[in-house]
Design an enzyme around this catalytic site. Structure first.
Site, PDB file in Angstrom:
ATOM      1  N   GLY A  39     -59.901  -7.268  32.982  1.00 32.76           N
ATOM      2  CA  GLY A  39     -58.834  -6.947  33.912  1.00 32.76           C
ATOM      3  C   GLY A  39     -59.301  -7.102  35.348  1.00 32.76           C
ATOM      4  O   GLY A  39     -60.223  -7.861  35.649  1.00 32.76           O
ATOM      5  N   GLY A  40     -58.682  -6.331  36.223  1.00 30.12           N
ATOM      6  CA  GLY A  40     -59.022  -6.422  37.651  1.00 30.12           C
ATOM      7  C   GLY A  40     -60.466  -6.075  37.929  1.00 30.12           C
ATOM      8  O   GLY A  40     -61.012  -6.426  38.993  1.00 30.12           O
ATOM      9  N   GLY A  86     -69.991 -39.792  53.565  1.00 30.08           N
ATOM     10  CA  GLY A  86     -69.807 -38.383  53.897  1.00 30.08           C
ATOM     11  C   GLY A  86     -70.893 -37.524  53.271  1.00 30.08           C
ATOM     12  O   GLY A  86     -71.269 -36.472  53.799  1.00 30.08           O
ATOM     13  N   ALA A  87     -71.407 -37.992  52.126  1.00 28.03           N
ATOM     14  CA  ALA A  87     -72.462 -37.231  51.456  1.00 28.03           C
ATOM     15  C   ALA A  87     -73.747 -37.256  52.282  1.00 28.03           C
ATOM     16  O   ALA A  87     -74.506 -36.289  52.298  1.00 28.03           O
ATOM     17  CB  ALA A  87     -72.697 -37.777  50.061  1.00 28.03           C
TER      18      ALA A  87
HETATM   19  C1  HXC Z   1     -59.670   4.790  28.669  1.00 25.85           C
HETATM   20  C2  HXC Z   1     -60.913   3.638  27.142  1.00 25.85           C
HETATM   21  C3  HXC Z   1     -60.678   2.437  27.839  1.00 25.85           C
HETATM   22  C4  HXC Z   1     -59.898   2.483  29.022  1.00 25.85           C
HETATM   23  C5  HXC Z   1     -61.902   2.000  26.148  1.00 25.85           C
HETATM   24  N1  HXC Z   1     -61.659   3.308  26.111  1.00 25.85           N
HETATM   25  N2  HXC Z   1     -61.301   1.429  27.192  1.00 25.85           N
HETATM   26  N3  HXC Z   1     -60.408   4.800  27.566  1.00 25.85           N
HETATM   27  N4  HXC Z   1     -59.403   3.689  29.388  1.00 25.85           N
HETATM   28  N5  HXC Z   1     -59.644   1.393  29.739  1.00 25.85           N
HETATM   29  C6  HXC Z   1     -62.134   4.253  25.119  1.00 25.85           C
HETATM   30  C7  HXC Z   1     -61.498   4.019  23.769  1.00 25.85           C
HETATM   31  O1  HXC Z   1     -60.260   4.662  23.696  1.00 25.85           O
HETATM   32  C8  HXC Z   1     -62.520   4.644  22.844  1.00 25.85           C
HETATM   33  O2  HXC Z   1     -62.345   6.033  22.868  1.00 25.85           O
HETATM   34  C9  HXC Z   1     -63.828   4.357  23.544  1.00 25.85           C
HETATM   35  O3  HXC Z   1     -63.511   4.054  24.901  1.00 25.85           O
HETATM   36  C10 HXC Z   1     -64.546   3.165  22.967  1.00 25.85           C
HETATM   37  O4  HXC Z   1     -63.637   2.091  22.883  1.00 25.85           O
HETATM   38  P1  HXC Z   1     -63.447   1.227  21.561  1.00 25.85           P
HETATM   39  O5  HXC Z   1     -62.151   0.525  21.675  1.00 25.85           O
HETATM   40  O6  HXC Z   1     -63.679   2.077  20.350  1.00 25.85           O
HETATM   41  O7  HXC Z   1     -64.659   0.215  21.694  1.00 25.85           O
HETATM   42  P2  HXC Z   1     -64.724  -1.290  21.255  1.00 25.85           P
HETATM   43  O8  HXC Z   1     -64.158  -1.465  19.882  1.00 25.85           O
HETATM   44  O9  HXC Z   1     -66.144  -1.729  21.475  1.00 25.85           O
HETATM   45  O10 HXC Z   1     -63.783  -2.093  22.252  1.00 25.85           O
HETATM   46  C11 HXC Z   1     -64.109  -2.163  23.621  1.00 25.85           C
HETATM   47  C12 HXC Z   1     -62.917  -2.730  24.415  1.00 25.85           C
HETATM   48  C13 HXC Z   1     -61.641  -1.932  24.074  1.00 25.85           C
HETATM   49  C14 HXC Z   1     -62.762  -4.224  24.057  1.00 25.85           C
HETATM   50  C15 HXC Z   1     -63.282  -2.649  25.892  1.00 25.85           C
HETATM   51  O11 HXC Z   1     -61.927  -0.549  24.215  1.00 25.85           O
HETATM   52  C16 HXC Z   1     -60.503  -2.264  24.950  1.00 25.85           C
HETATM   53  O12 HXC Z   1     -59.846  -3.291  24.756  1.00 25.85           O
HETATM   54  N6  HXC Z   1     -60.228  -1.389  25.914  1.00 25.85           N
HETATM   55  C17 HXC Z   1     -59.115  -1.537  26.805  1.00 25.85           C
HETATM   56  C18 HXC Z   1     -59.404  -2.611  27.796  1.00 25.85           C
HETATM   57  C19 HXC Z   1     -58.326  -2.710  28.821  1.00 25.85           C
HETATM   58  O13 HXC Z   1     -57.235  -3.240  28.529  1.00 25.85           O
HETATM   59  N7  HXC Z   1     -58.577  -2.069  29.963  1.00 25.85           N
HETATM   60  C20 HXC Z   1     -57.661  -2.095  31.040  1.00 25.85           C
HETATM   61  C21 HXC Z   1     -57.869  -3.425  31.721  1.00 25.85           C
HETATM   62  S1  HXC Z   1     -56.858  -3.568  33.087  1.00 25.85           S
HETATM   63  P3  HXC Z   1     -62.357   6.916  21.535  1.00 25.85           P
HETATM   64  O14 HXC Z   1     -62.366   8.314  22.005  1.00 25.85           O
HETATM   65  O15 HXC Z   1     -61.137   6.533  20.796  1.00 25.85           O
HETATM   66  O16 HXC Z   1     -63.615   6.496  20.811  1.00 25.85           O
HETATM   67  C22 HXC Z   1     -57.826  -3.025  34.292  1.00 25.85           C
HETATM   68  C23 HXC Z   1     -57.121  -3.025  35.580  1.00 25.85           C
HETATM   69  C24 HXC Z   1     -58.102  -2.837  36.673  1.00 25.85           C
HETATM   70  O17 HXC Z   1     -58.926  -2.666  34.158  1.00 25.85           O
HETATM   71  C25 HXC Z   1     -57.408  -3.158  37.935  1.00 25.85           C
HETATM   72  C26 HXC Z   1     -58.379  -3.094  39.050  1.00 25.85           C
HETATM   73  C27 HXC Z   1     -57.826  -3.760  40.228  1.00 25.85           C
END
Ligand code: HXC
Length: 507
Positions: free
Chosen positions: A162-163, A397-398
């Protein structure tokens, strides 16, 4: 107190640490141990705890809030760091987590020490909503304000999605490890839903994809251990901040060492390829070259090396790939590297053997004009010492990008076989001698005569030297000593450019 500290050190607990290890990954603290000098880590905001309580966060939050931050030493020199802890809420970034990282960044700026972030995170902590987005914005701004002030390194050792990817995207160097690191704006599932394309996490955002295809990763490694060795090695070339000079080390390689092997490495026939990295290995201090962006746009080679013990940035054409023609990606690669060197007082040495910018519709429509312009801009703007060695050919140019004194190179050397012109002799003959050749009794002989005449009258390095555009034509055997003498000559260069808020580099 001991119990509290032990709990902090366990992050998300033993079970989650075990899960982390089962994935072939180290924990946030193990990574710091691997990177830093022994017992040098000083933790900052150790007990910060997330304040959010919604959606079950009260039970899940931990002291430290899923990240470890502080300062430590690498080879006795200070760095600031953050290391995300995937065992706590997936290393996701909430309010206090972001606050810890941003404070480490601010301290890195005010103390003038490099910032290293180790990313292993599910991204924005979904439960914390806008607080998390606010945190990212703080981090991005600190990354931006630190740019050109302290070196910033991103080490991706897990997901970075993501971001969140934009923080590494702003920093100077991104390190990735095969089968461990993933970076993307949207993962395979979203892509499949939106475009129907199917791809694995590794293929989409793994180390190989970013090192070779997108160019987002500058270094790719097979293991976390190798990766940390790479981080330590890179830091050894760099000053701690933009007010300091890079370290000078005794490499034990004599300044007067001759380089006779060059005669075998570089074919005189201008169309024959060779690996410019062999020339680099021969000329610069032994085993001192650390290539940056090795797998991306390999028609230019950039990286750090030592010459007479001083750090230099090498910007070299690579005749082995695309005949060394400069294209969009190699221009981006070169320009960004040159700007890093300029920001951190690292002299630039260009090694020229280039037929020009790459012709083609896709290059023209892809914006070779604005991308190529970046290289010219970066060299013209750089105030560090700039040397150029014209090895074989330097056209059009290079030539200006690689070797023109009028663009700002301080000293230009050439080997006797160098050819400098608007274009190659064959192309030139077809344009300016077309009629003479066509009307000649023996057109083939006439063409050869005209080409030879053009090479002698126009392309010979002594022609450019006669105008002062080449300072010396040197024997390739003495390339190392001549470059060292040239570097010493301009090492104390001080130059300022007209005052302005900032320039507007073509993008
Ligand atoms: C809260 C999160 C989390 C998140 C993971 N967890 N990502 N909690 N916010 N973004 C938690 C899970 O719920 C889980 O908790 C624990 O962390 C471990 O995650 P798992 O899914 O069991 O691990 P894994 O199978 O290894 O998968 C990892 C992962 C997946 C691929 C990163 O967790 C995932 O897809 N997470 C979401 C990613 C995402 O979409 N993030 C937002 C992106 S947008 P429990 O307690 O159940 O074990 C973004 C915007 C930013 O970031 C903008 C900035 C400008």
């Amino acid at each position: 107190m001991k119990a509290v500290r032990e709990k902090v050190h366990l992050g998300g607990g033993e079970k989650r640490i075990q899960q982390q290890h089962e994935k072939g990954k180290l924990t946030a603290r193990e990574r710091l141990q691997l990177l830093l000098d022994q017992a040098s880590f000083v933790e900052h905001q150790t007990y910060s705890r997330g304040r959010a309580t919604m959606f079950g966060l009260t039970d899940k939050r931990q002291p430290g809030d899923g990240v470890v931050t502080g300062s430590g030493l690498v080879d006795g020199r200070q760095v600031f760091l953050s290391s995300q802890d995937f065992t706590v809420l997936g290393g996701s970034l909430g309010e206090m987590h972001a606050d810890r990282i941003a404070e480490a960044q601010e301290l890195s700026i005010t103390t003038g020490t490099p910032f290293i972030q180790i990313n292993d995170s599910g991204g924005a902590r979904i439960q914390e909503g806008v607080l998390s987005l606010h945190g990212y914005a703080r981090i991005f701004r600190a990354n931006t304000l630190a740019s050109g002030v302290v070196p910033q390194l991103s080490v991706i050792l897990g997901p970075c999605a993501g971001g969140a990817v934009y923080s590494p995207g702003i920093t100077d160097f991104v390190f990735m490890v095969d089968q461990v690191s993933n970076m993307y704006i949207t993962g395979p599932d979203v892509i499949k839903a939106v475009t129907g394309e199917q791809i694995s996490h590794e293929e989409l955002g793994g180390a190989q994809a970013h090192a070779a295809k997108s160019g987002n990763a500058h270094f790719r490694f097979a293991s976390e251990q190798e990766c940390m060795d790479g981080v330590r090695r890179l830091l050894s070339y760099l000053p701690l901040n933009n007010r300091e000079q890079p370290p000078i080390v005794d490499t034990g390689d004599p300044a007067d060492r001759t380089t006779p092997e060059i005669m075998d490495l570089v074919p005189e026939e201008e169309r024959r390829g060779y690996d410019v990295r062999d020339v680099i290995a021969s000329v610069f201090d032994r085993d001192s070259f650390m290539e940056v962006h090795r797998d991306y746009a390999p028609n230019v080679v950039v990286g750090f090396a030592r010459l007479g013990g001083r750090t230099v940035g090498i910007f070299a054409n690579q005749p082995k790939v695309l005949a060394a023609a400069l294209d969009i990606n190699s221009s981006d690669k070169g320009a960004r590297f040159i700007r890093f060197c300029d920001a951190f007082n690292i002299p630039i040495i260009s090694l020229a053997d280039v037929p020009g910018f790459l012709p083609g519709v896709s290059q023209e429509h892809g914006g070779i004009i604005r991308h190529g312009a970046k290289v010219l801009y970066a060299i013209a703007e750089a105030t560090v010492p700039k040397l150029s060695l014209i090895m074989r050919k330097s056209y059009g140019g290079a030539f200006i990008a690689m070797s023109a004194k009028a663009l700002g190179y301080d000293r230009v050397l050439a080997w006797p076989m160098a050819q400098i012109a608007v274009m190659g002799a064959e192309g030139a003959a077809n344009i300016i001698f077309r009629r003479d050749i066509a009307e000649a009794e023996d057109p083939e002989k006439a063409r050869e005569d005209k080409i030879r005449e053009f090479k002698e009258e126009v392309m010979d390095p002594f022609v450019a030297a006669g105008y002062g555009f080449v300072d010396d034509v040197i024997d390739p055997v003495h390339t190392r000593s001549e470059l060292i003498r040239s570097l010493e000559m301009v090492a104390r260069k001080q130059q300022s450019i007209p005052a302005r808020k900032h320039g507007n580099i073509p993008l």
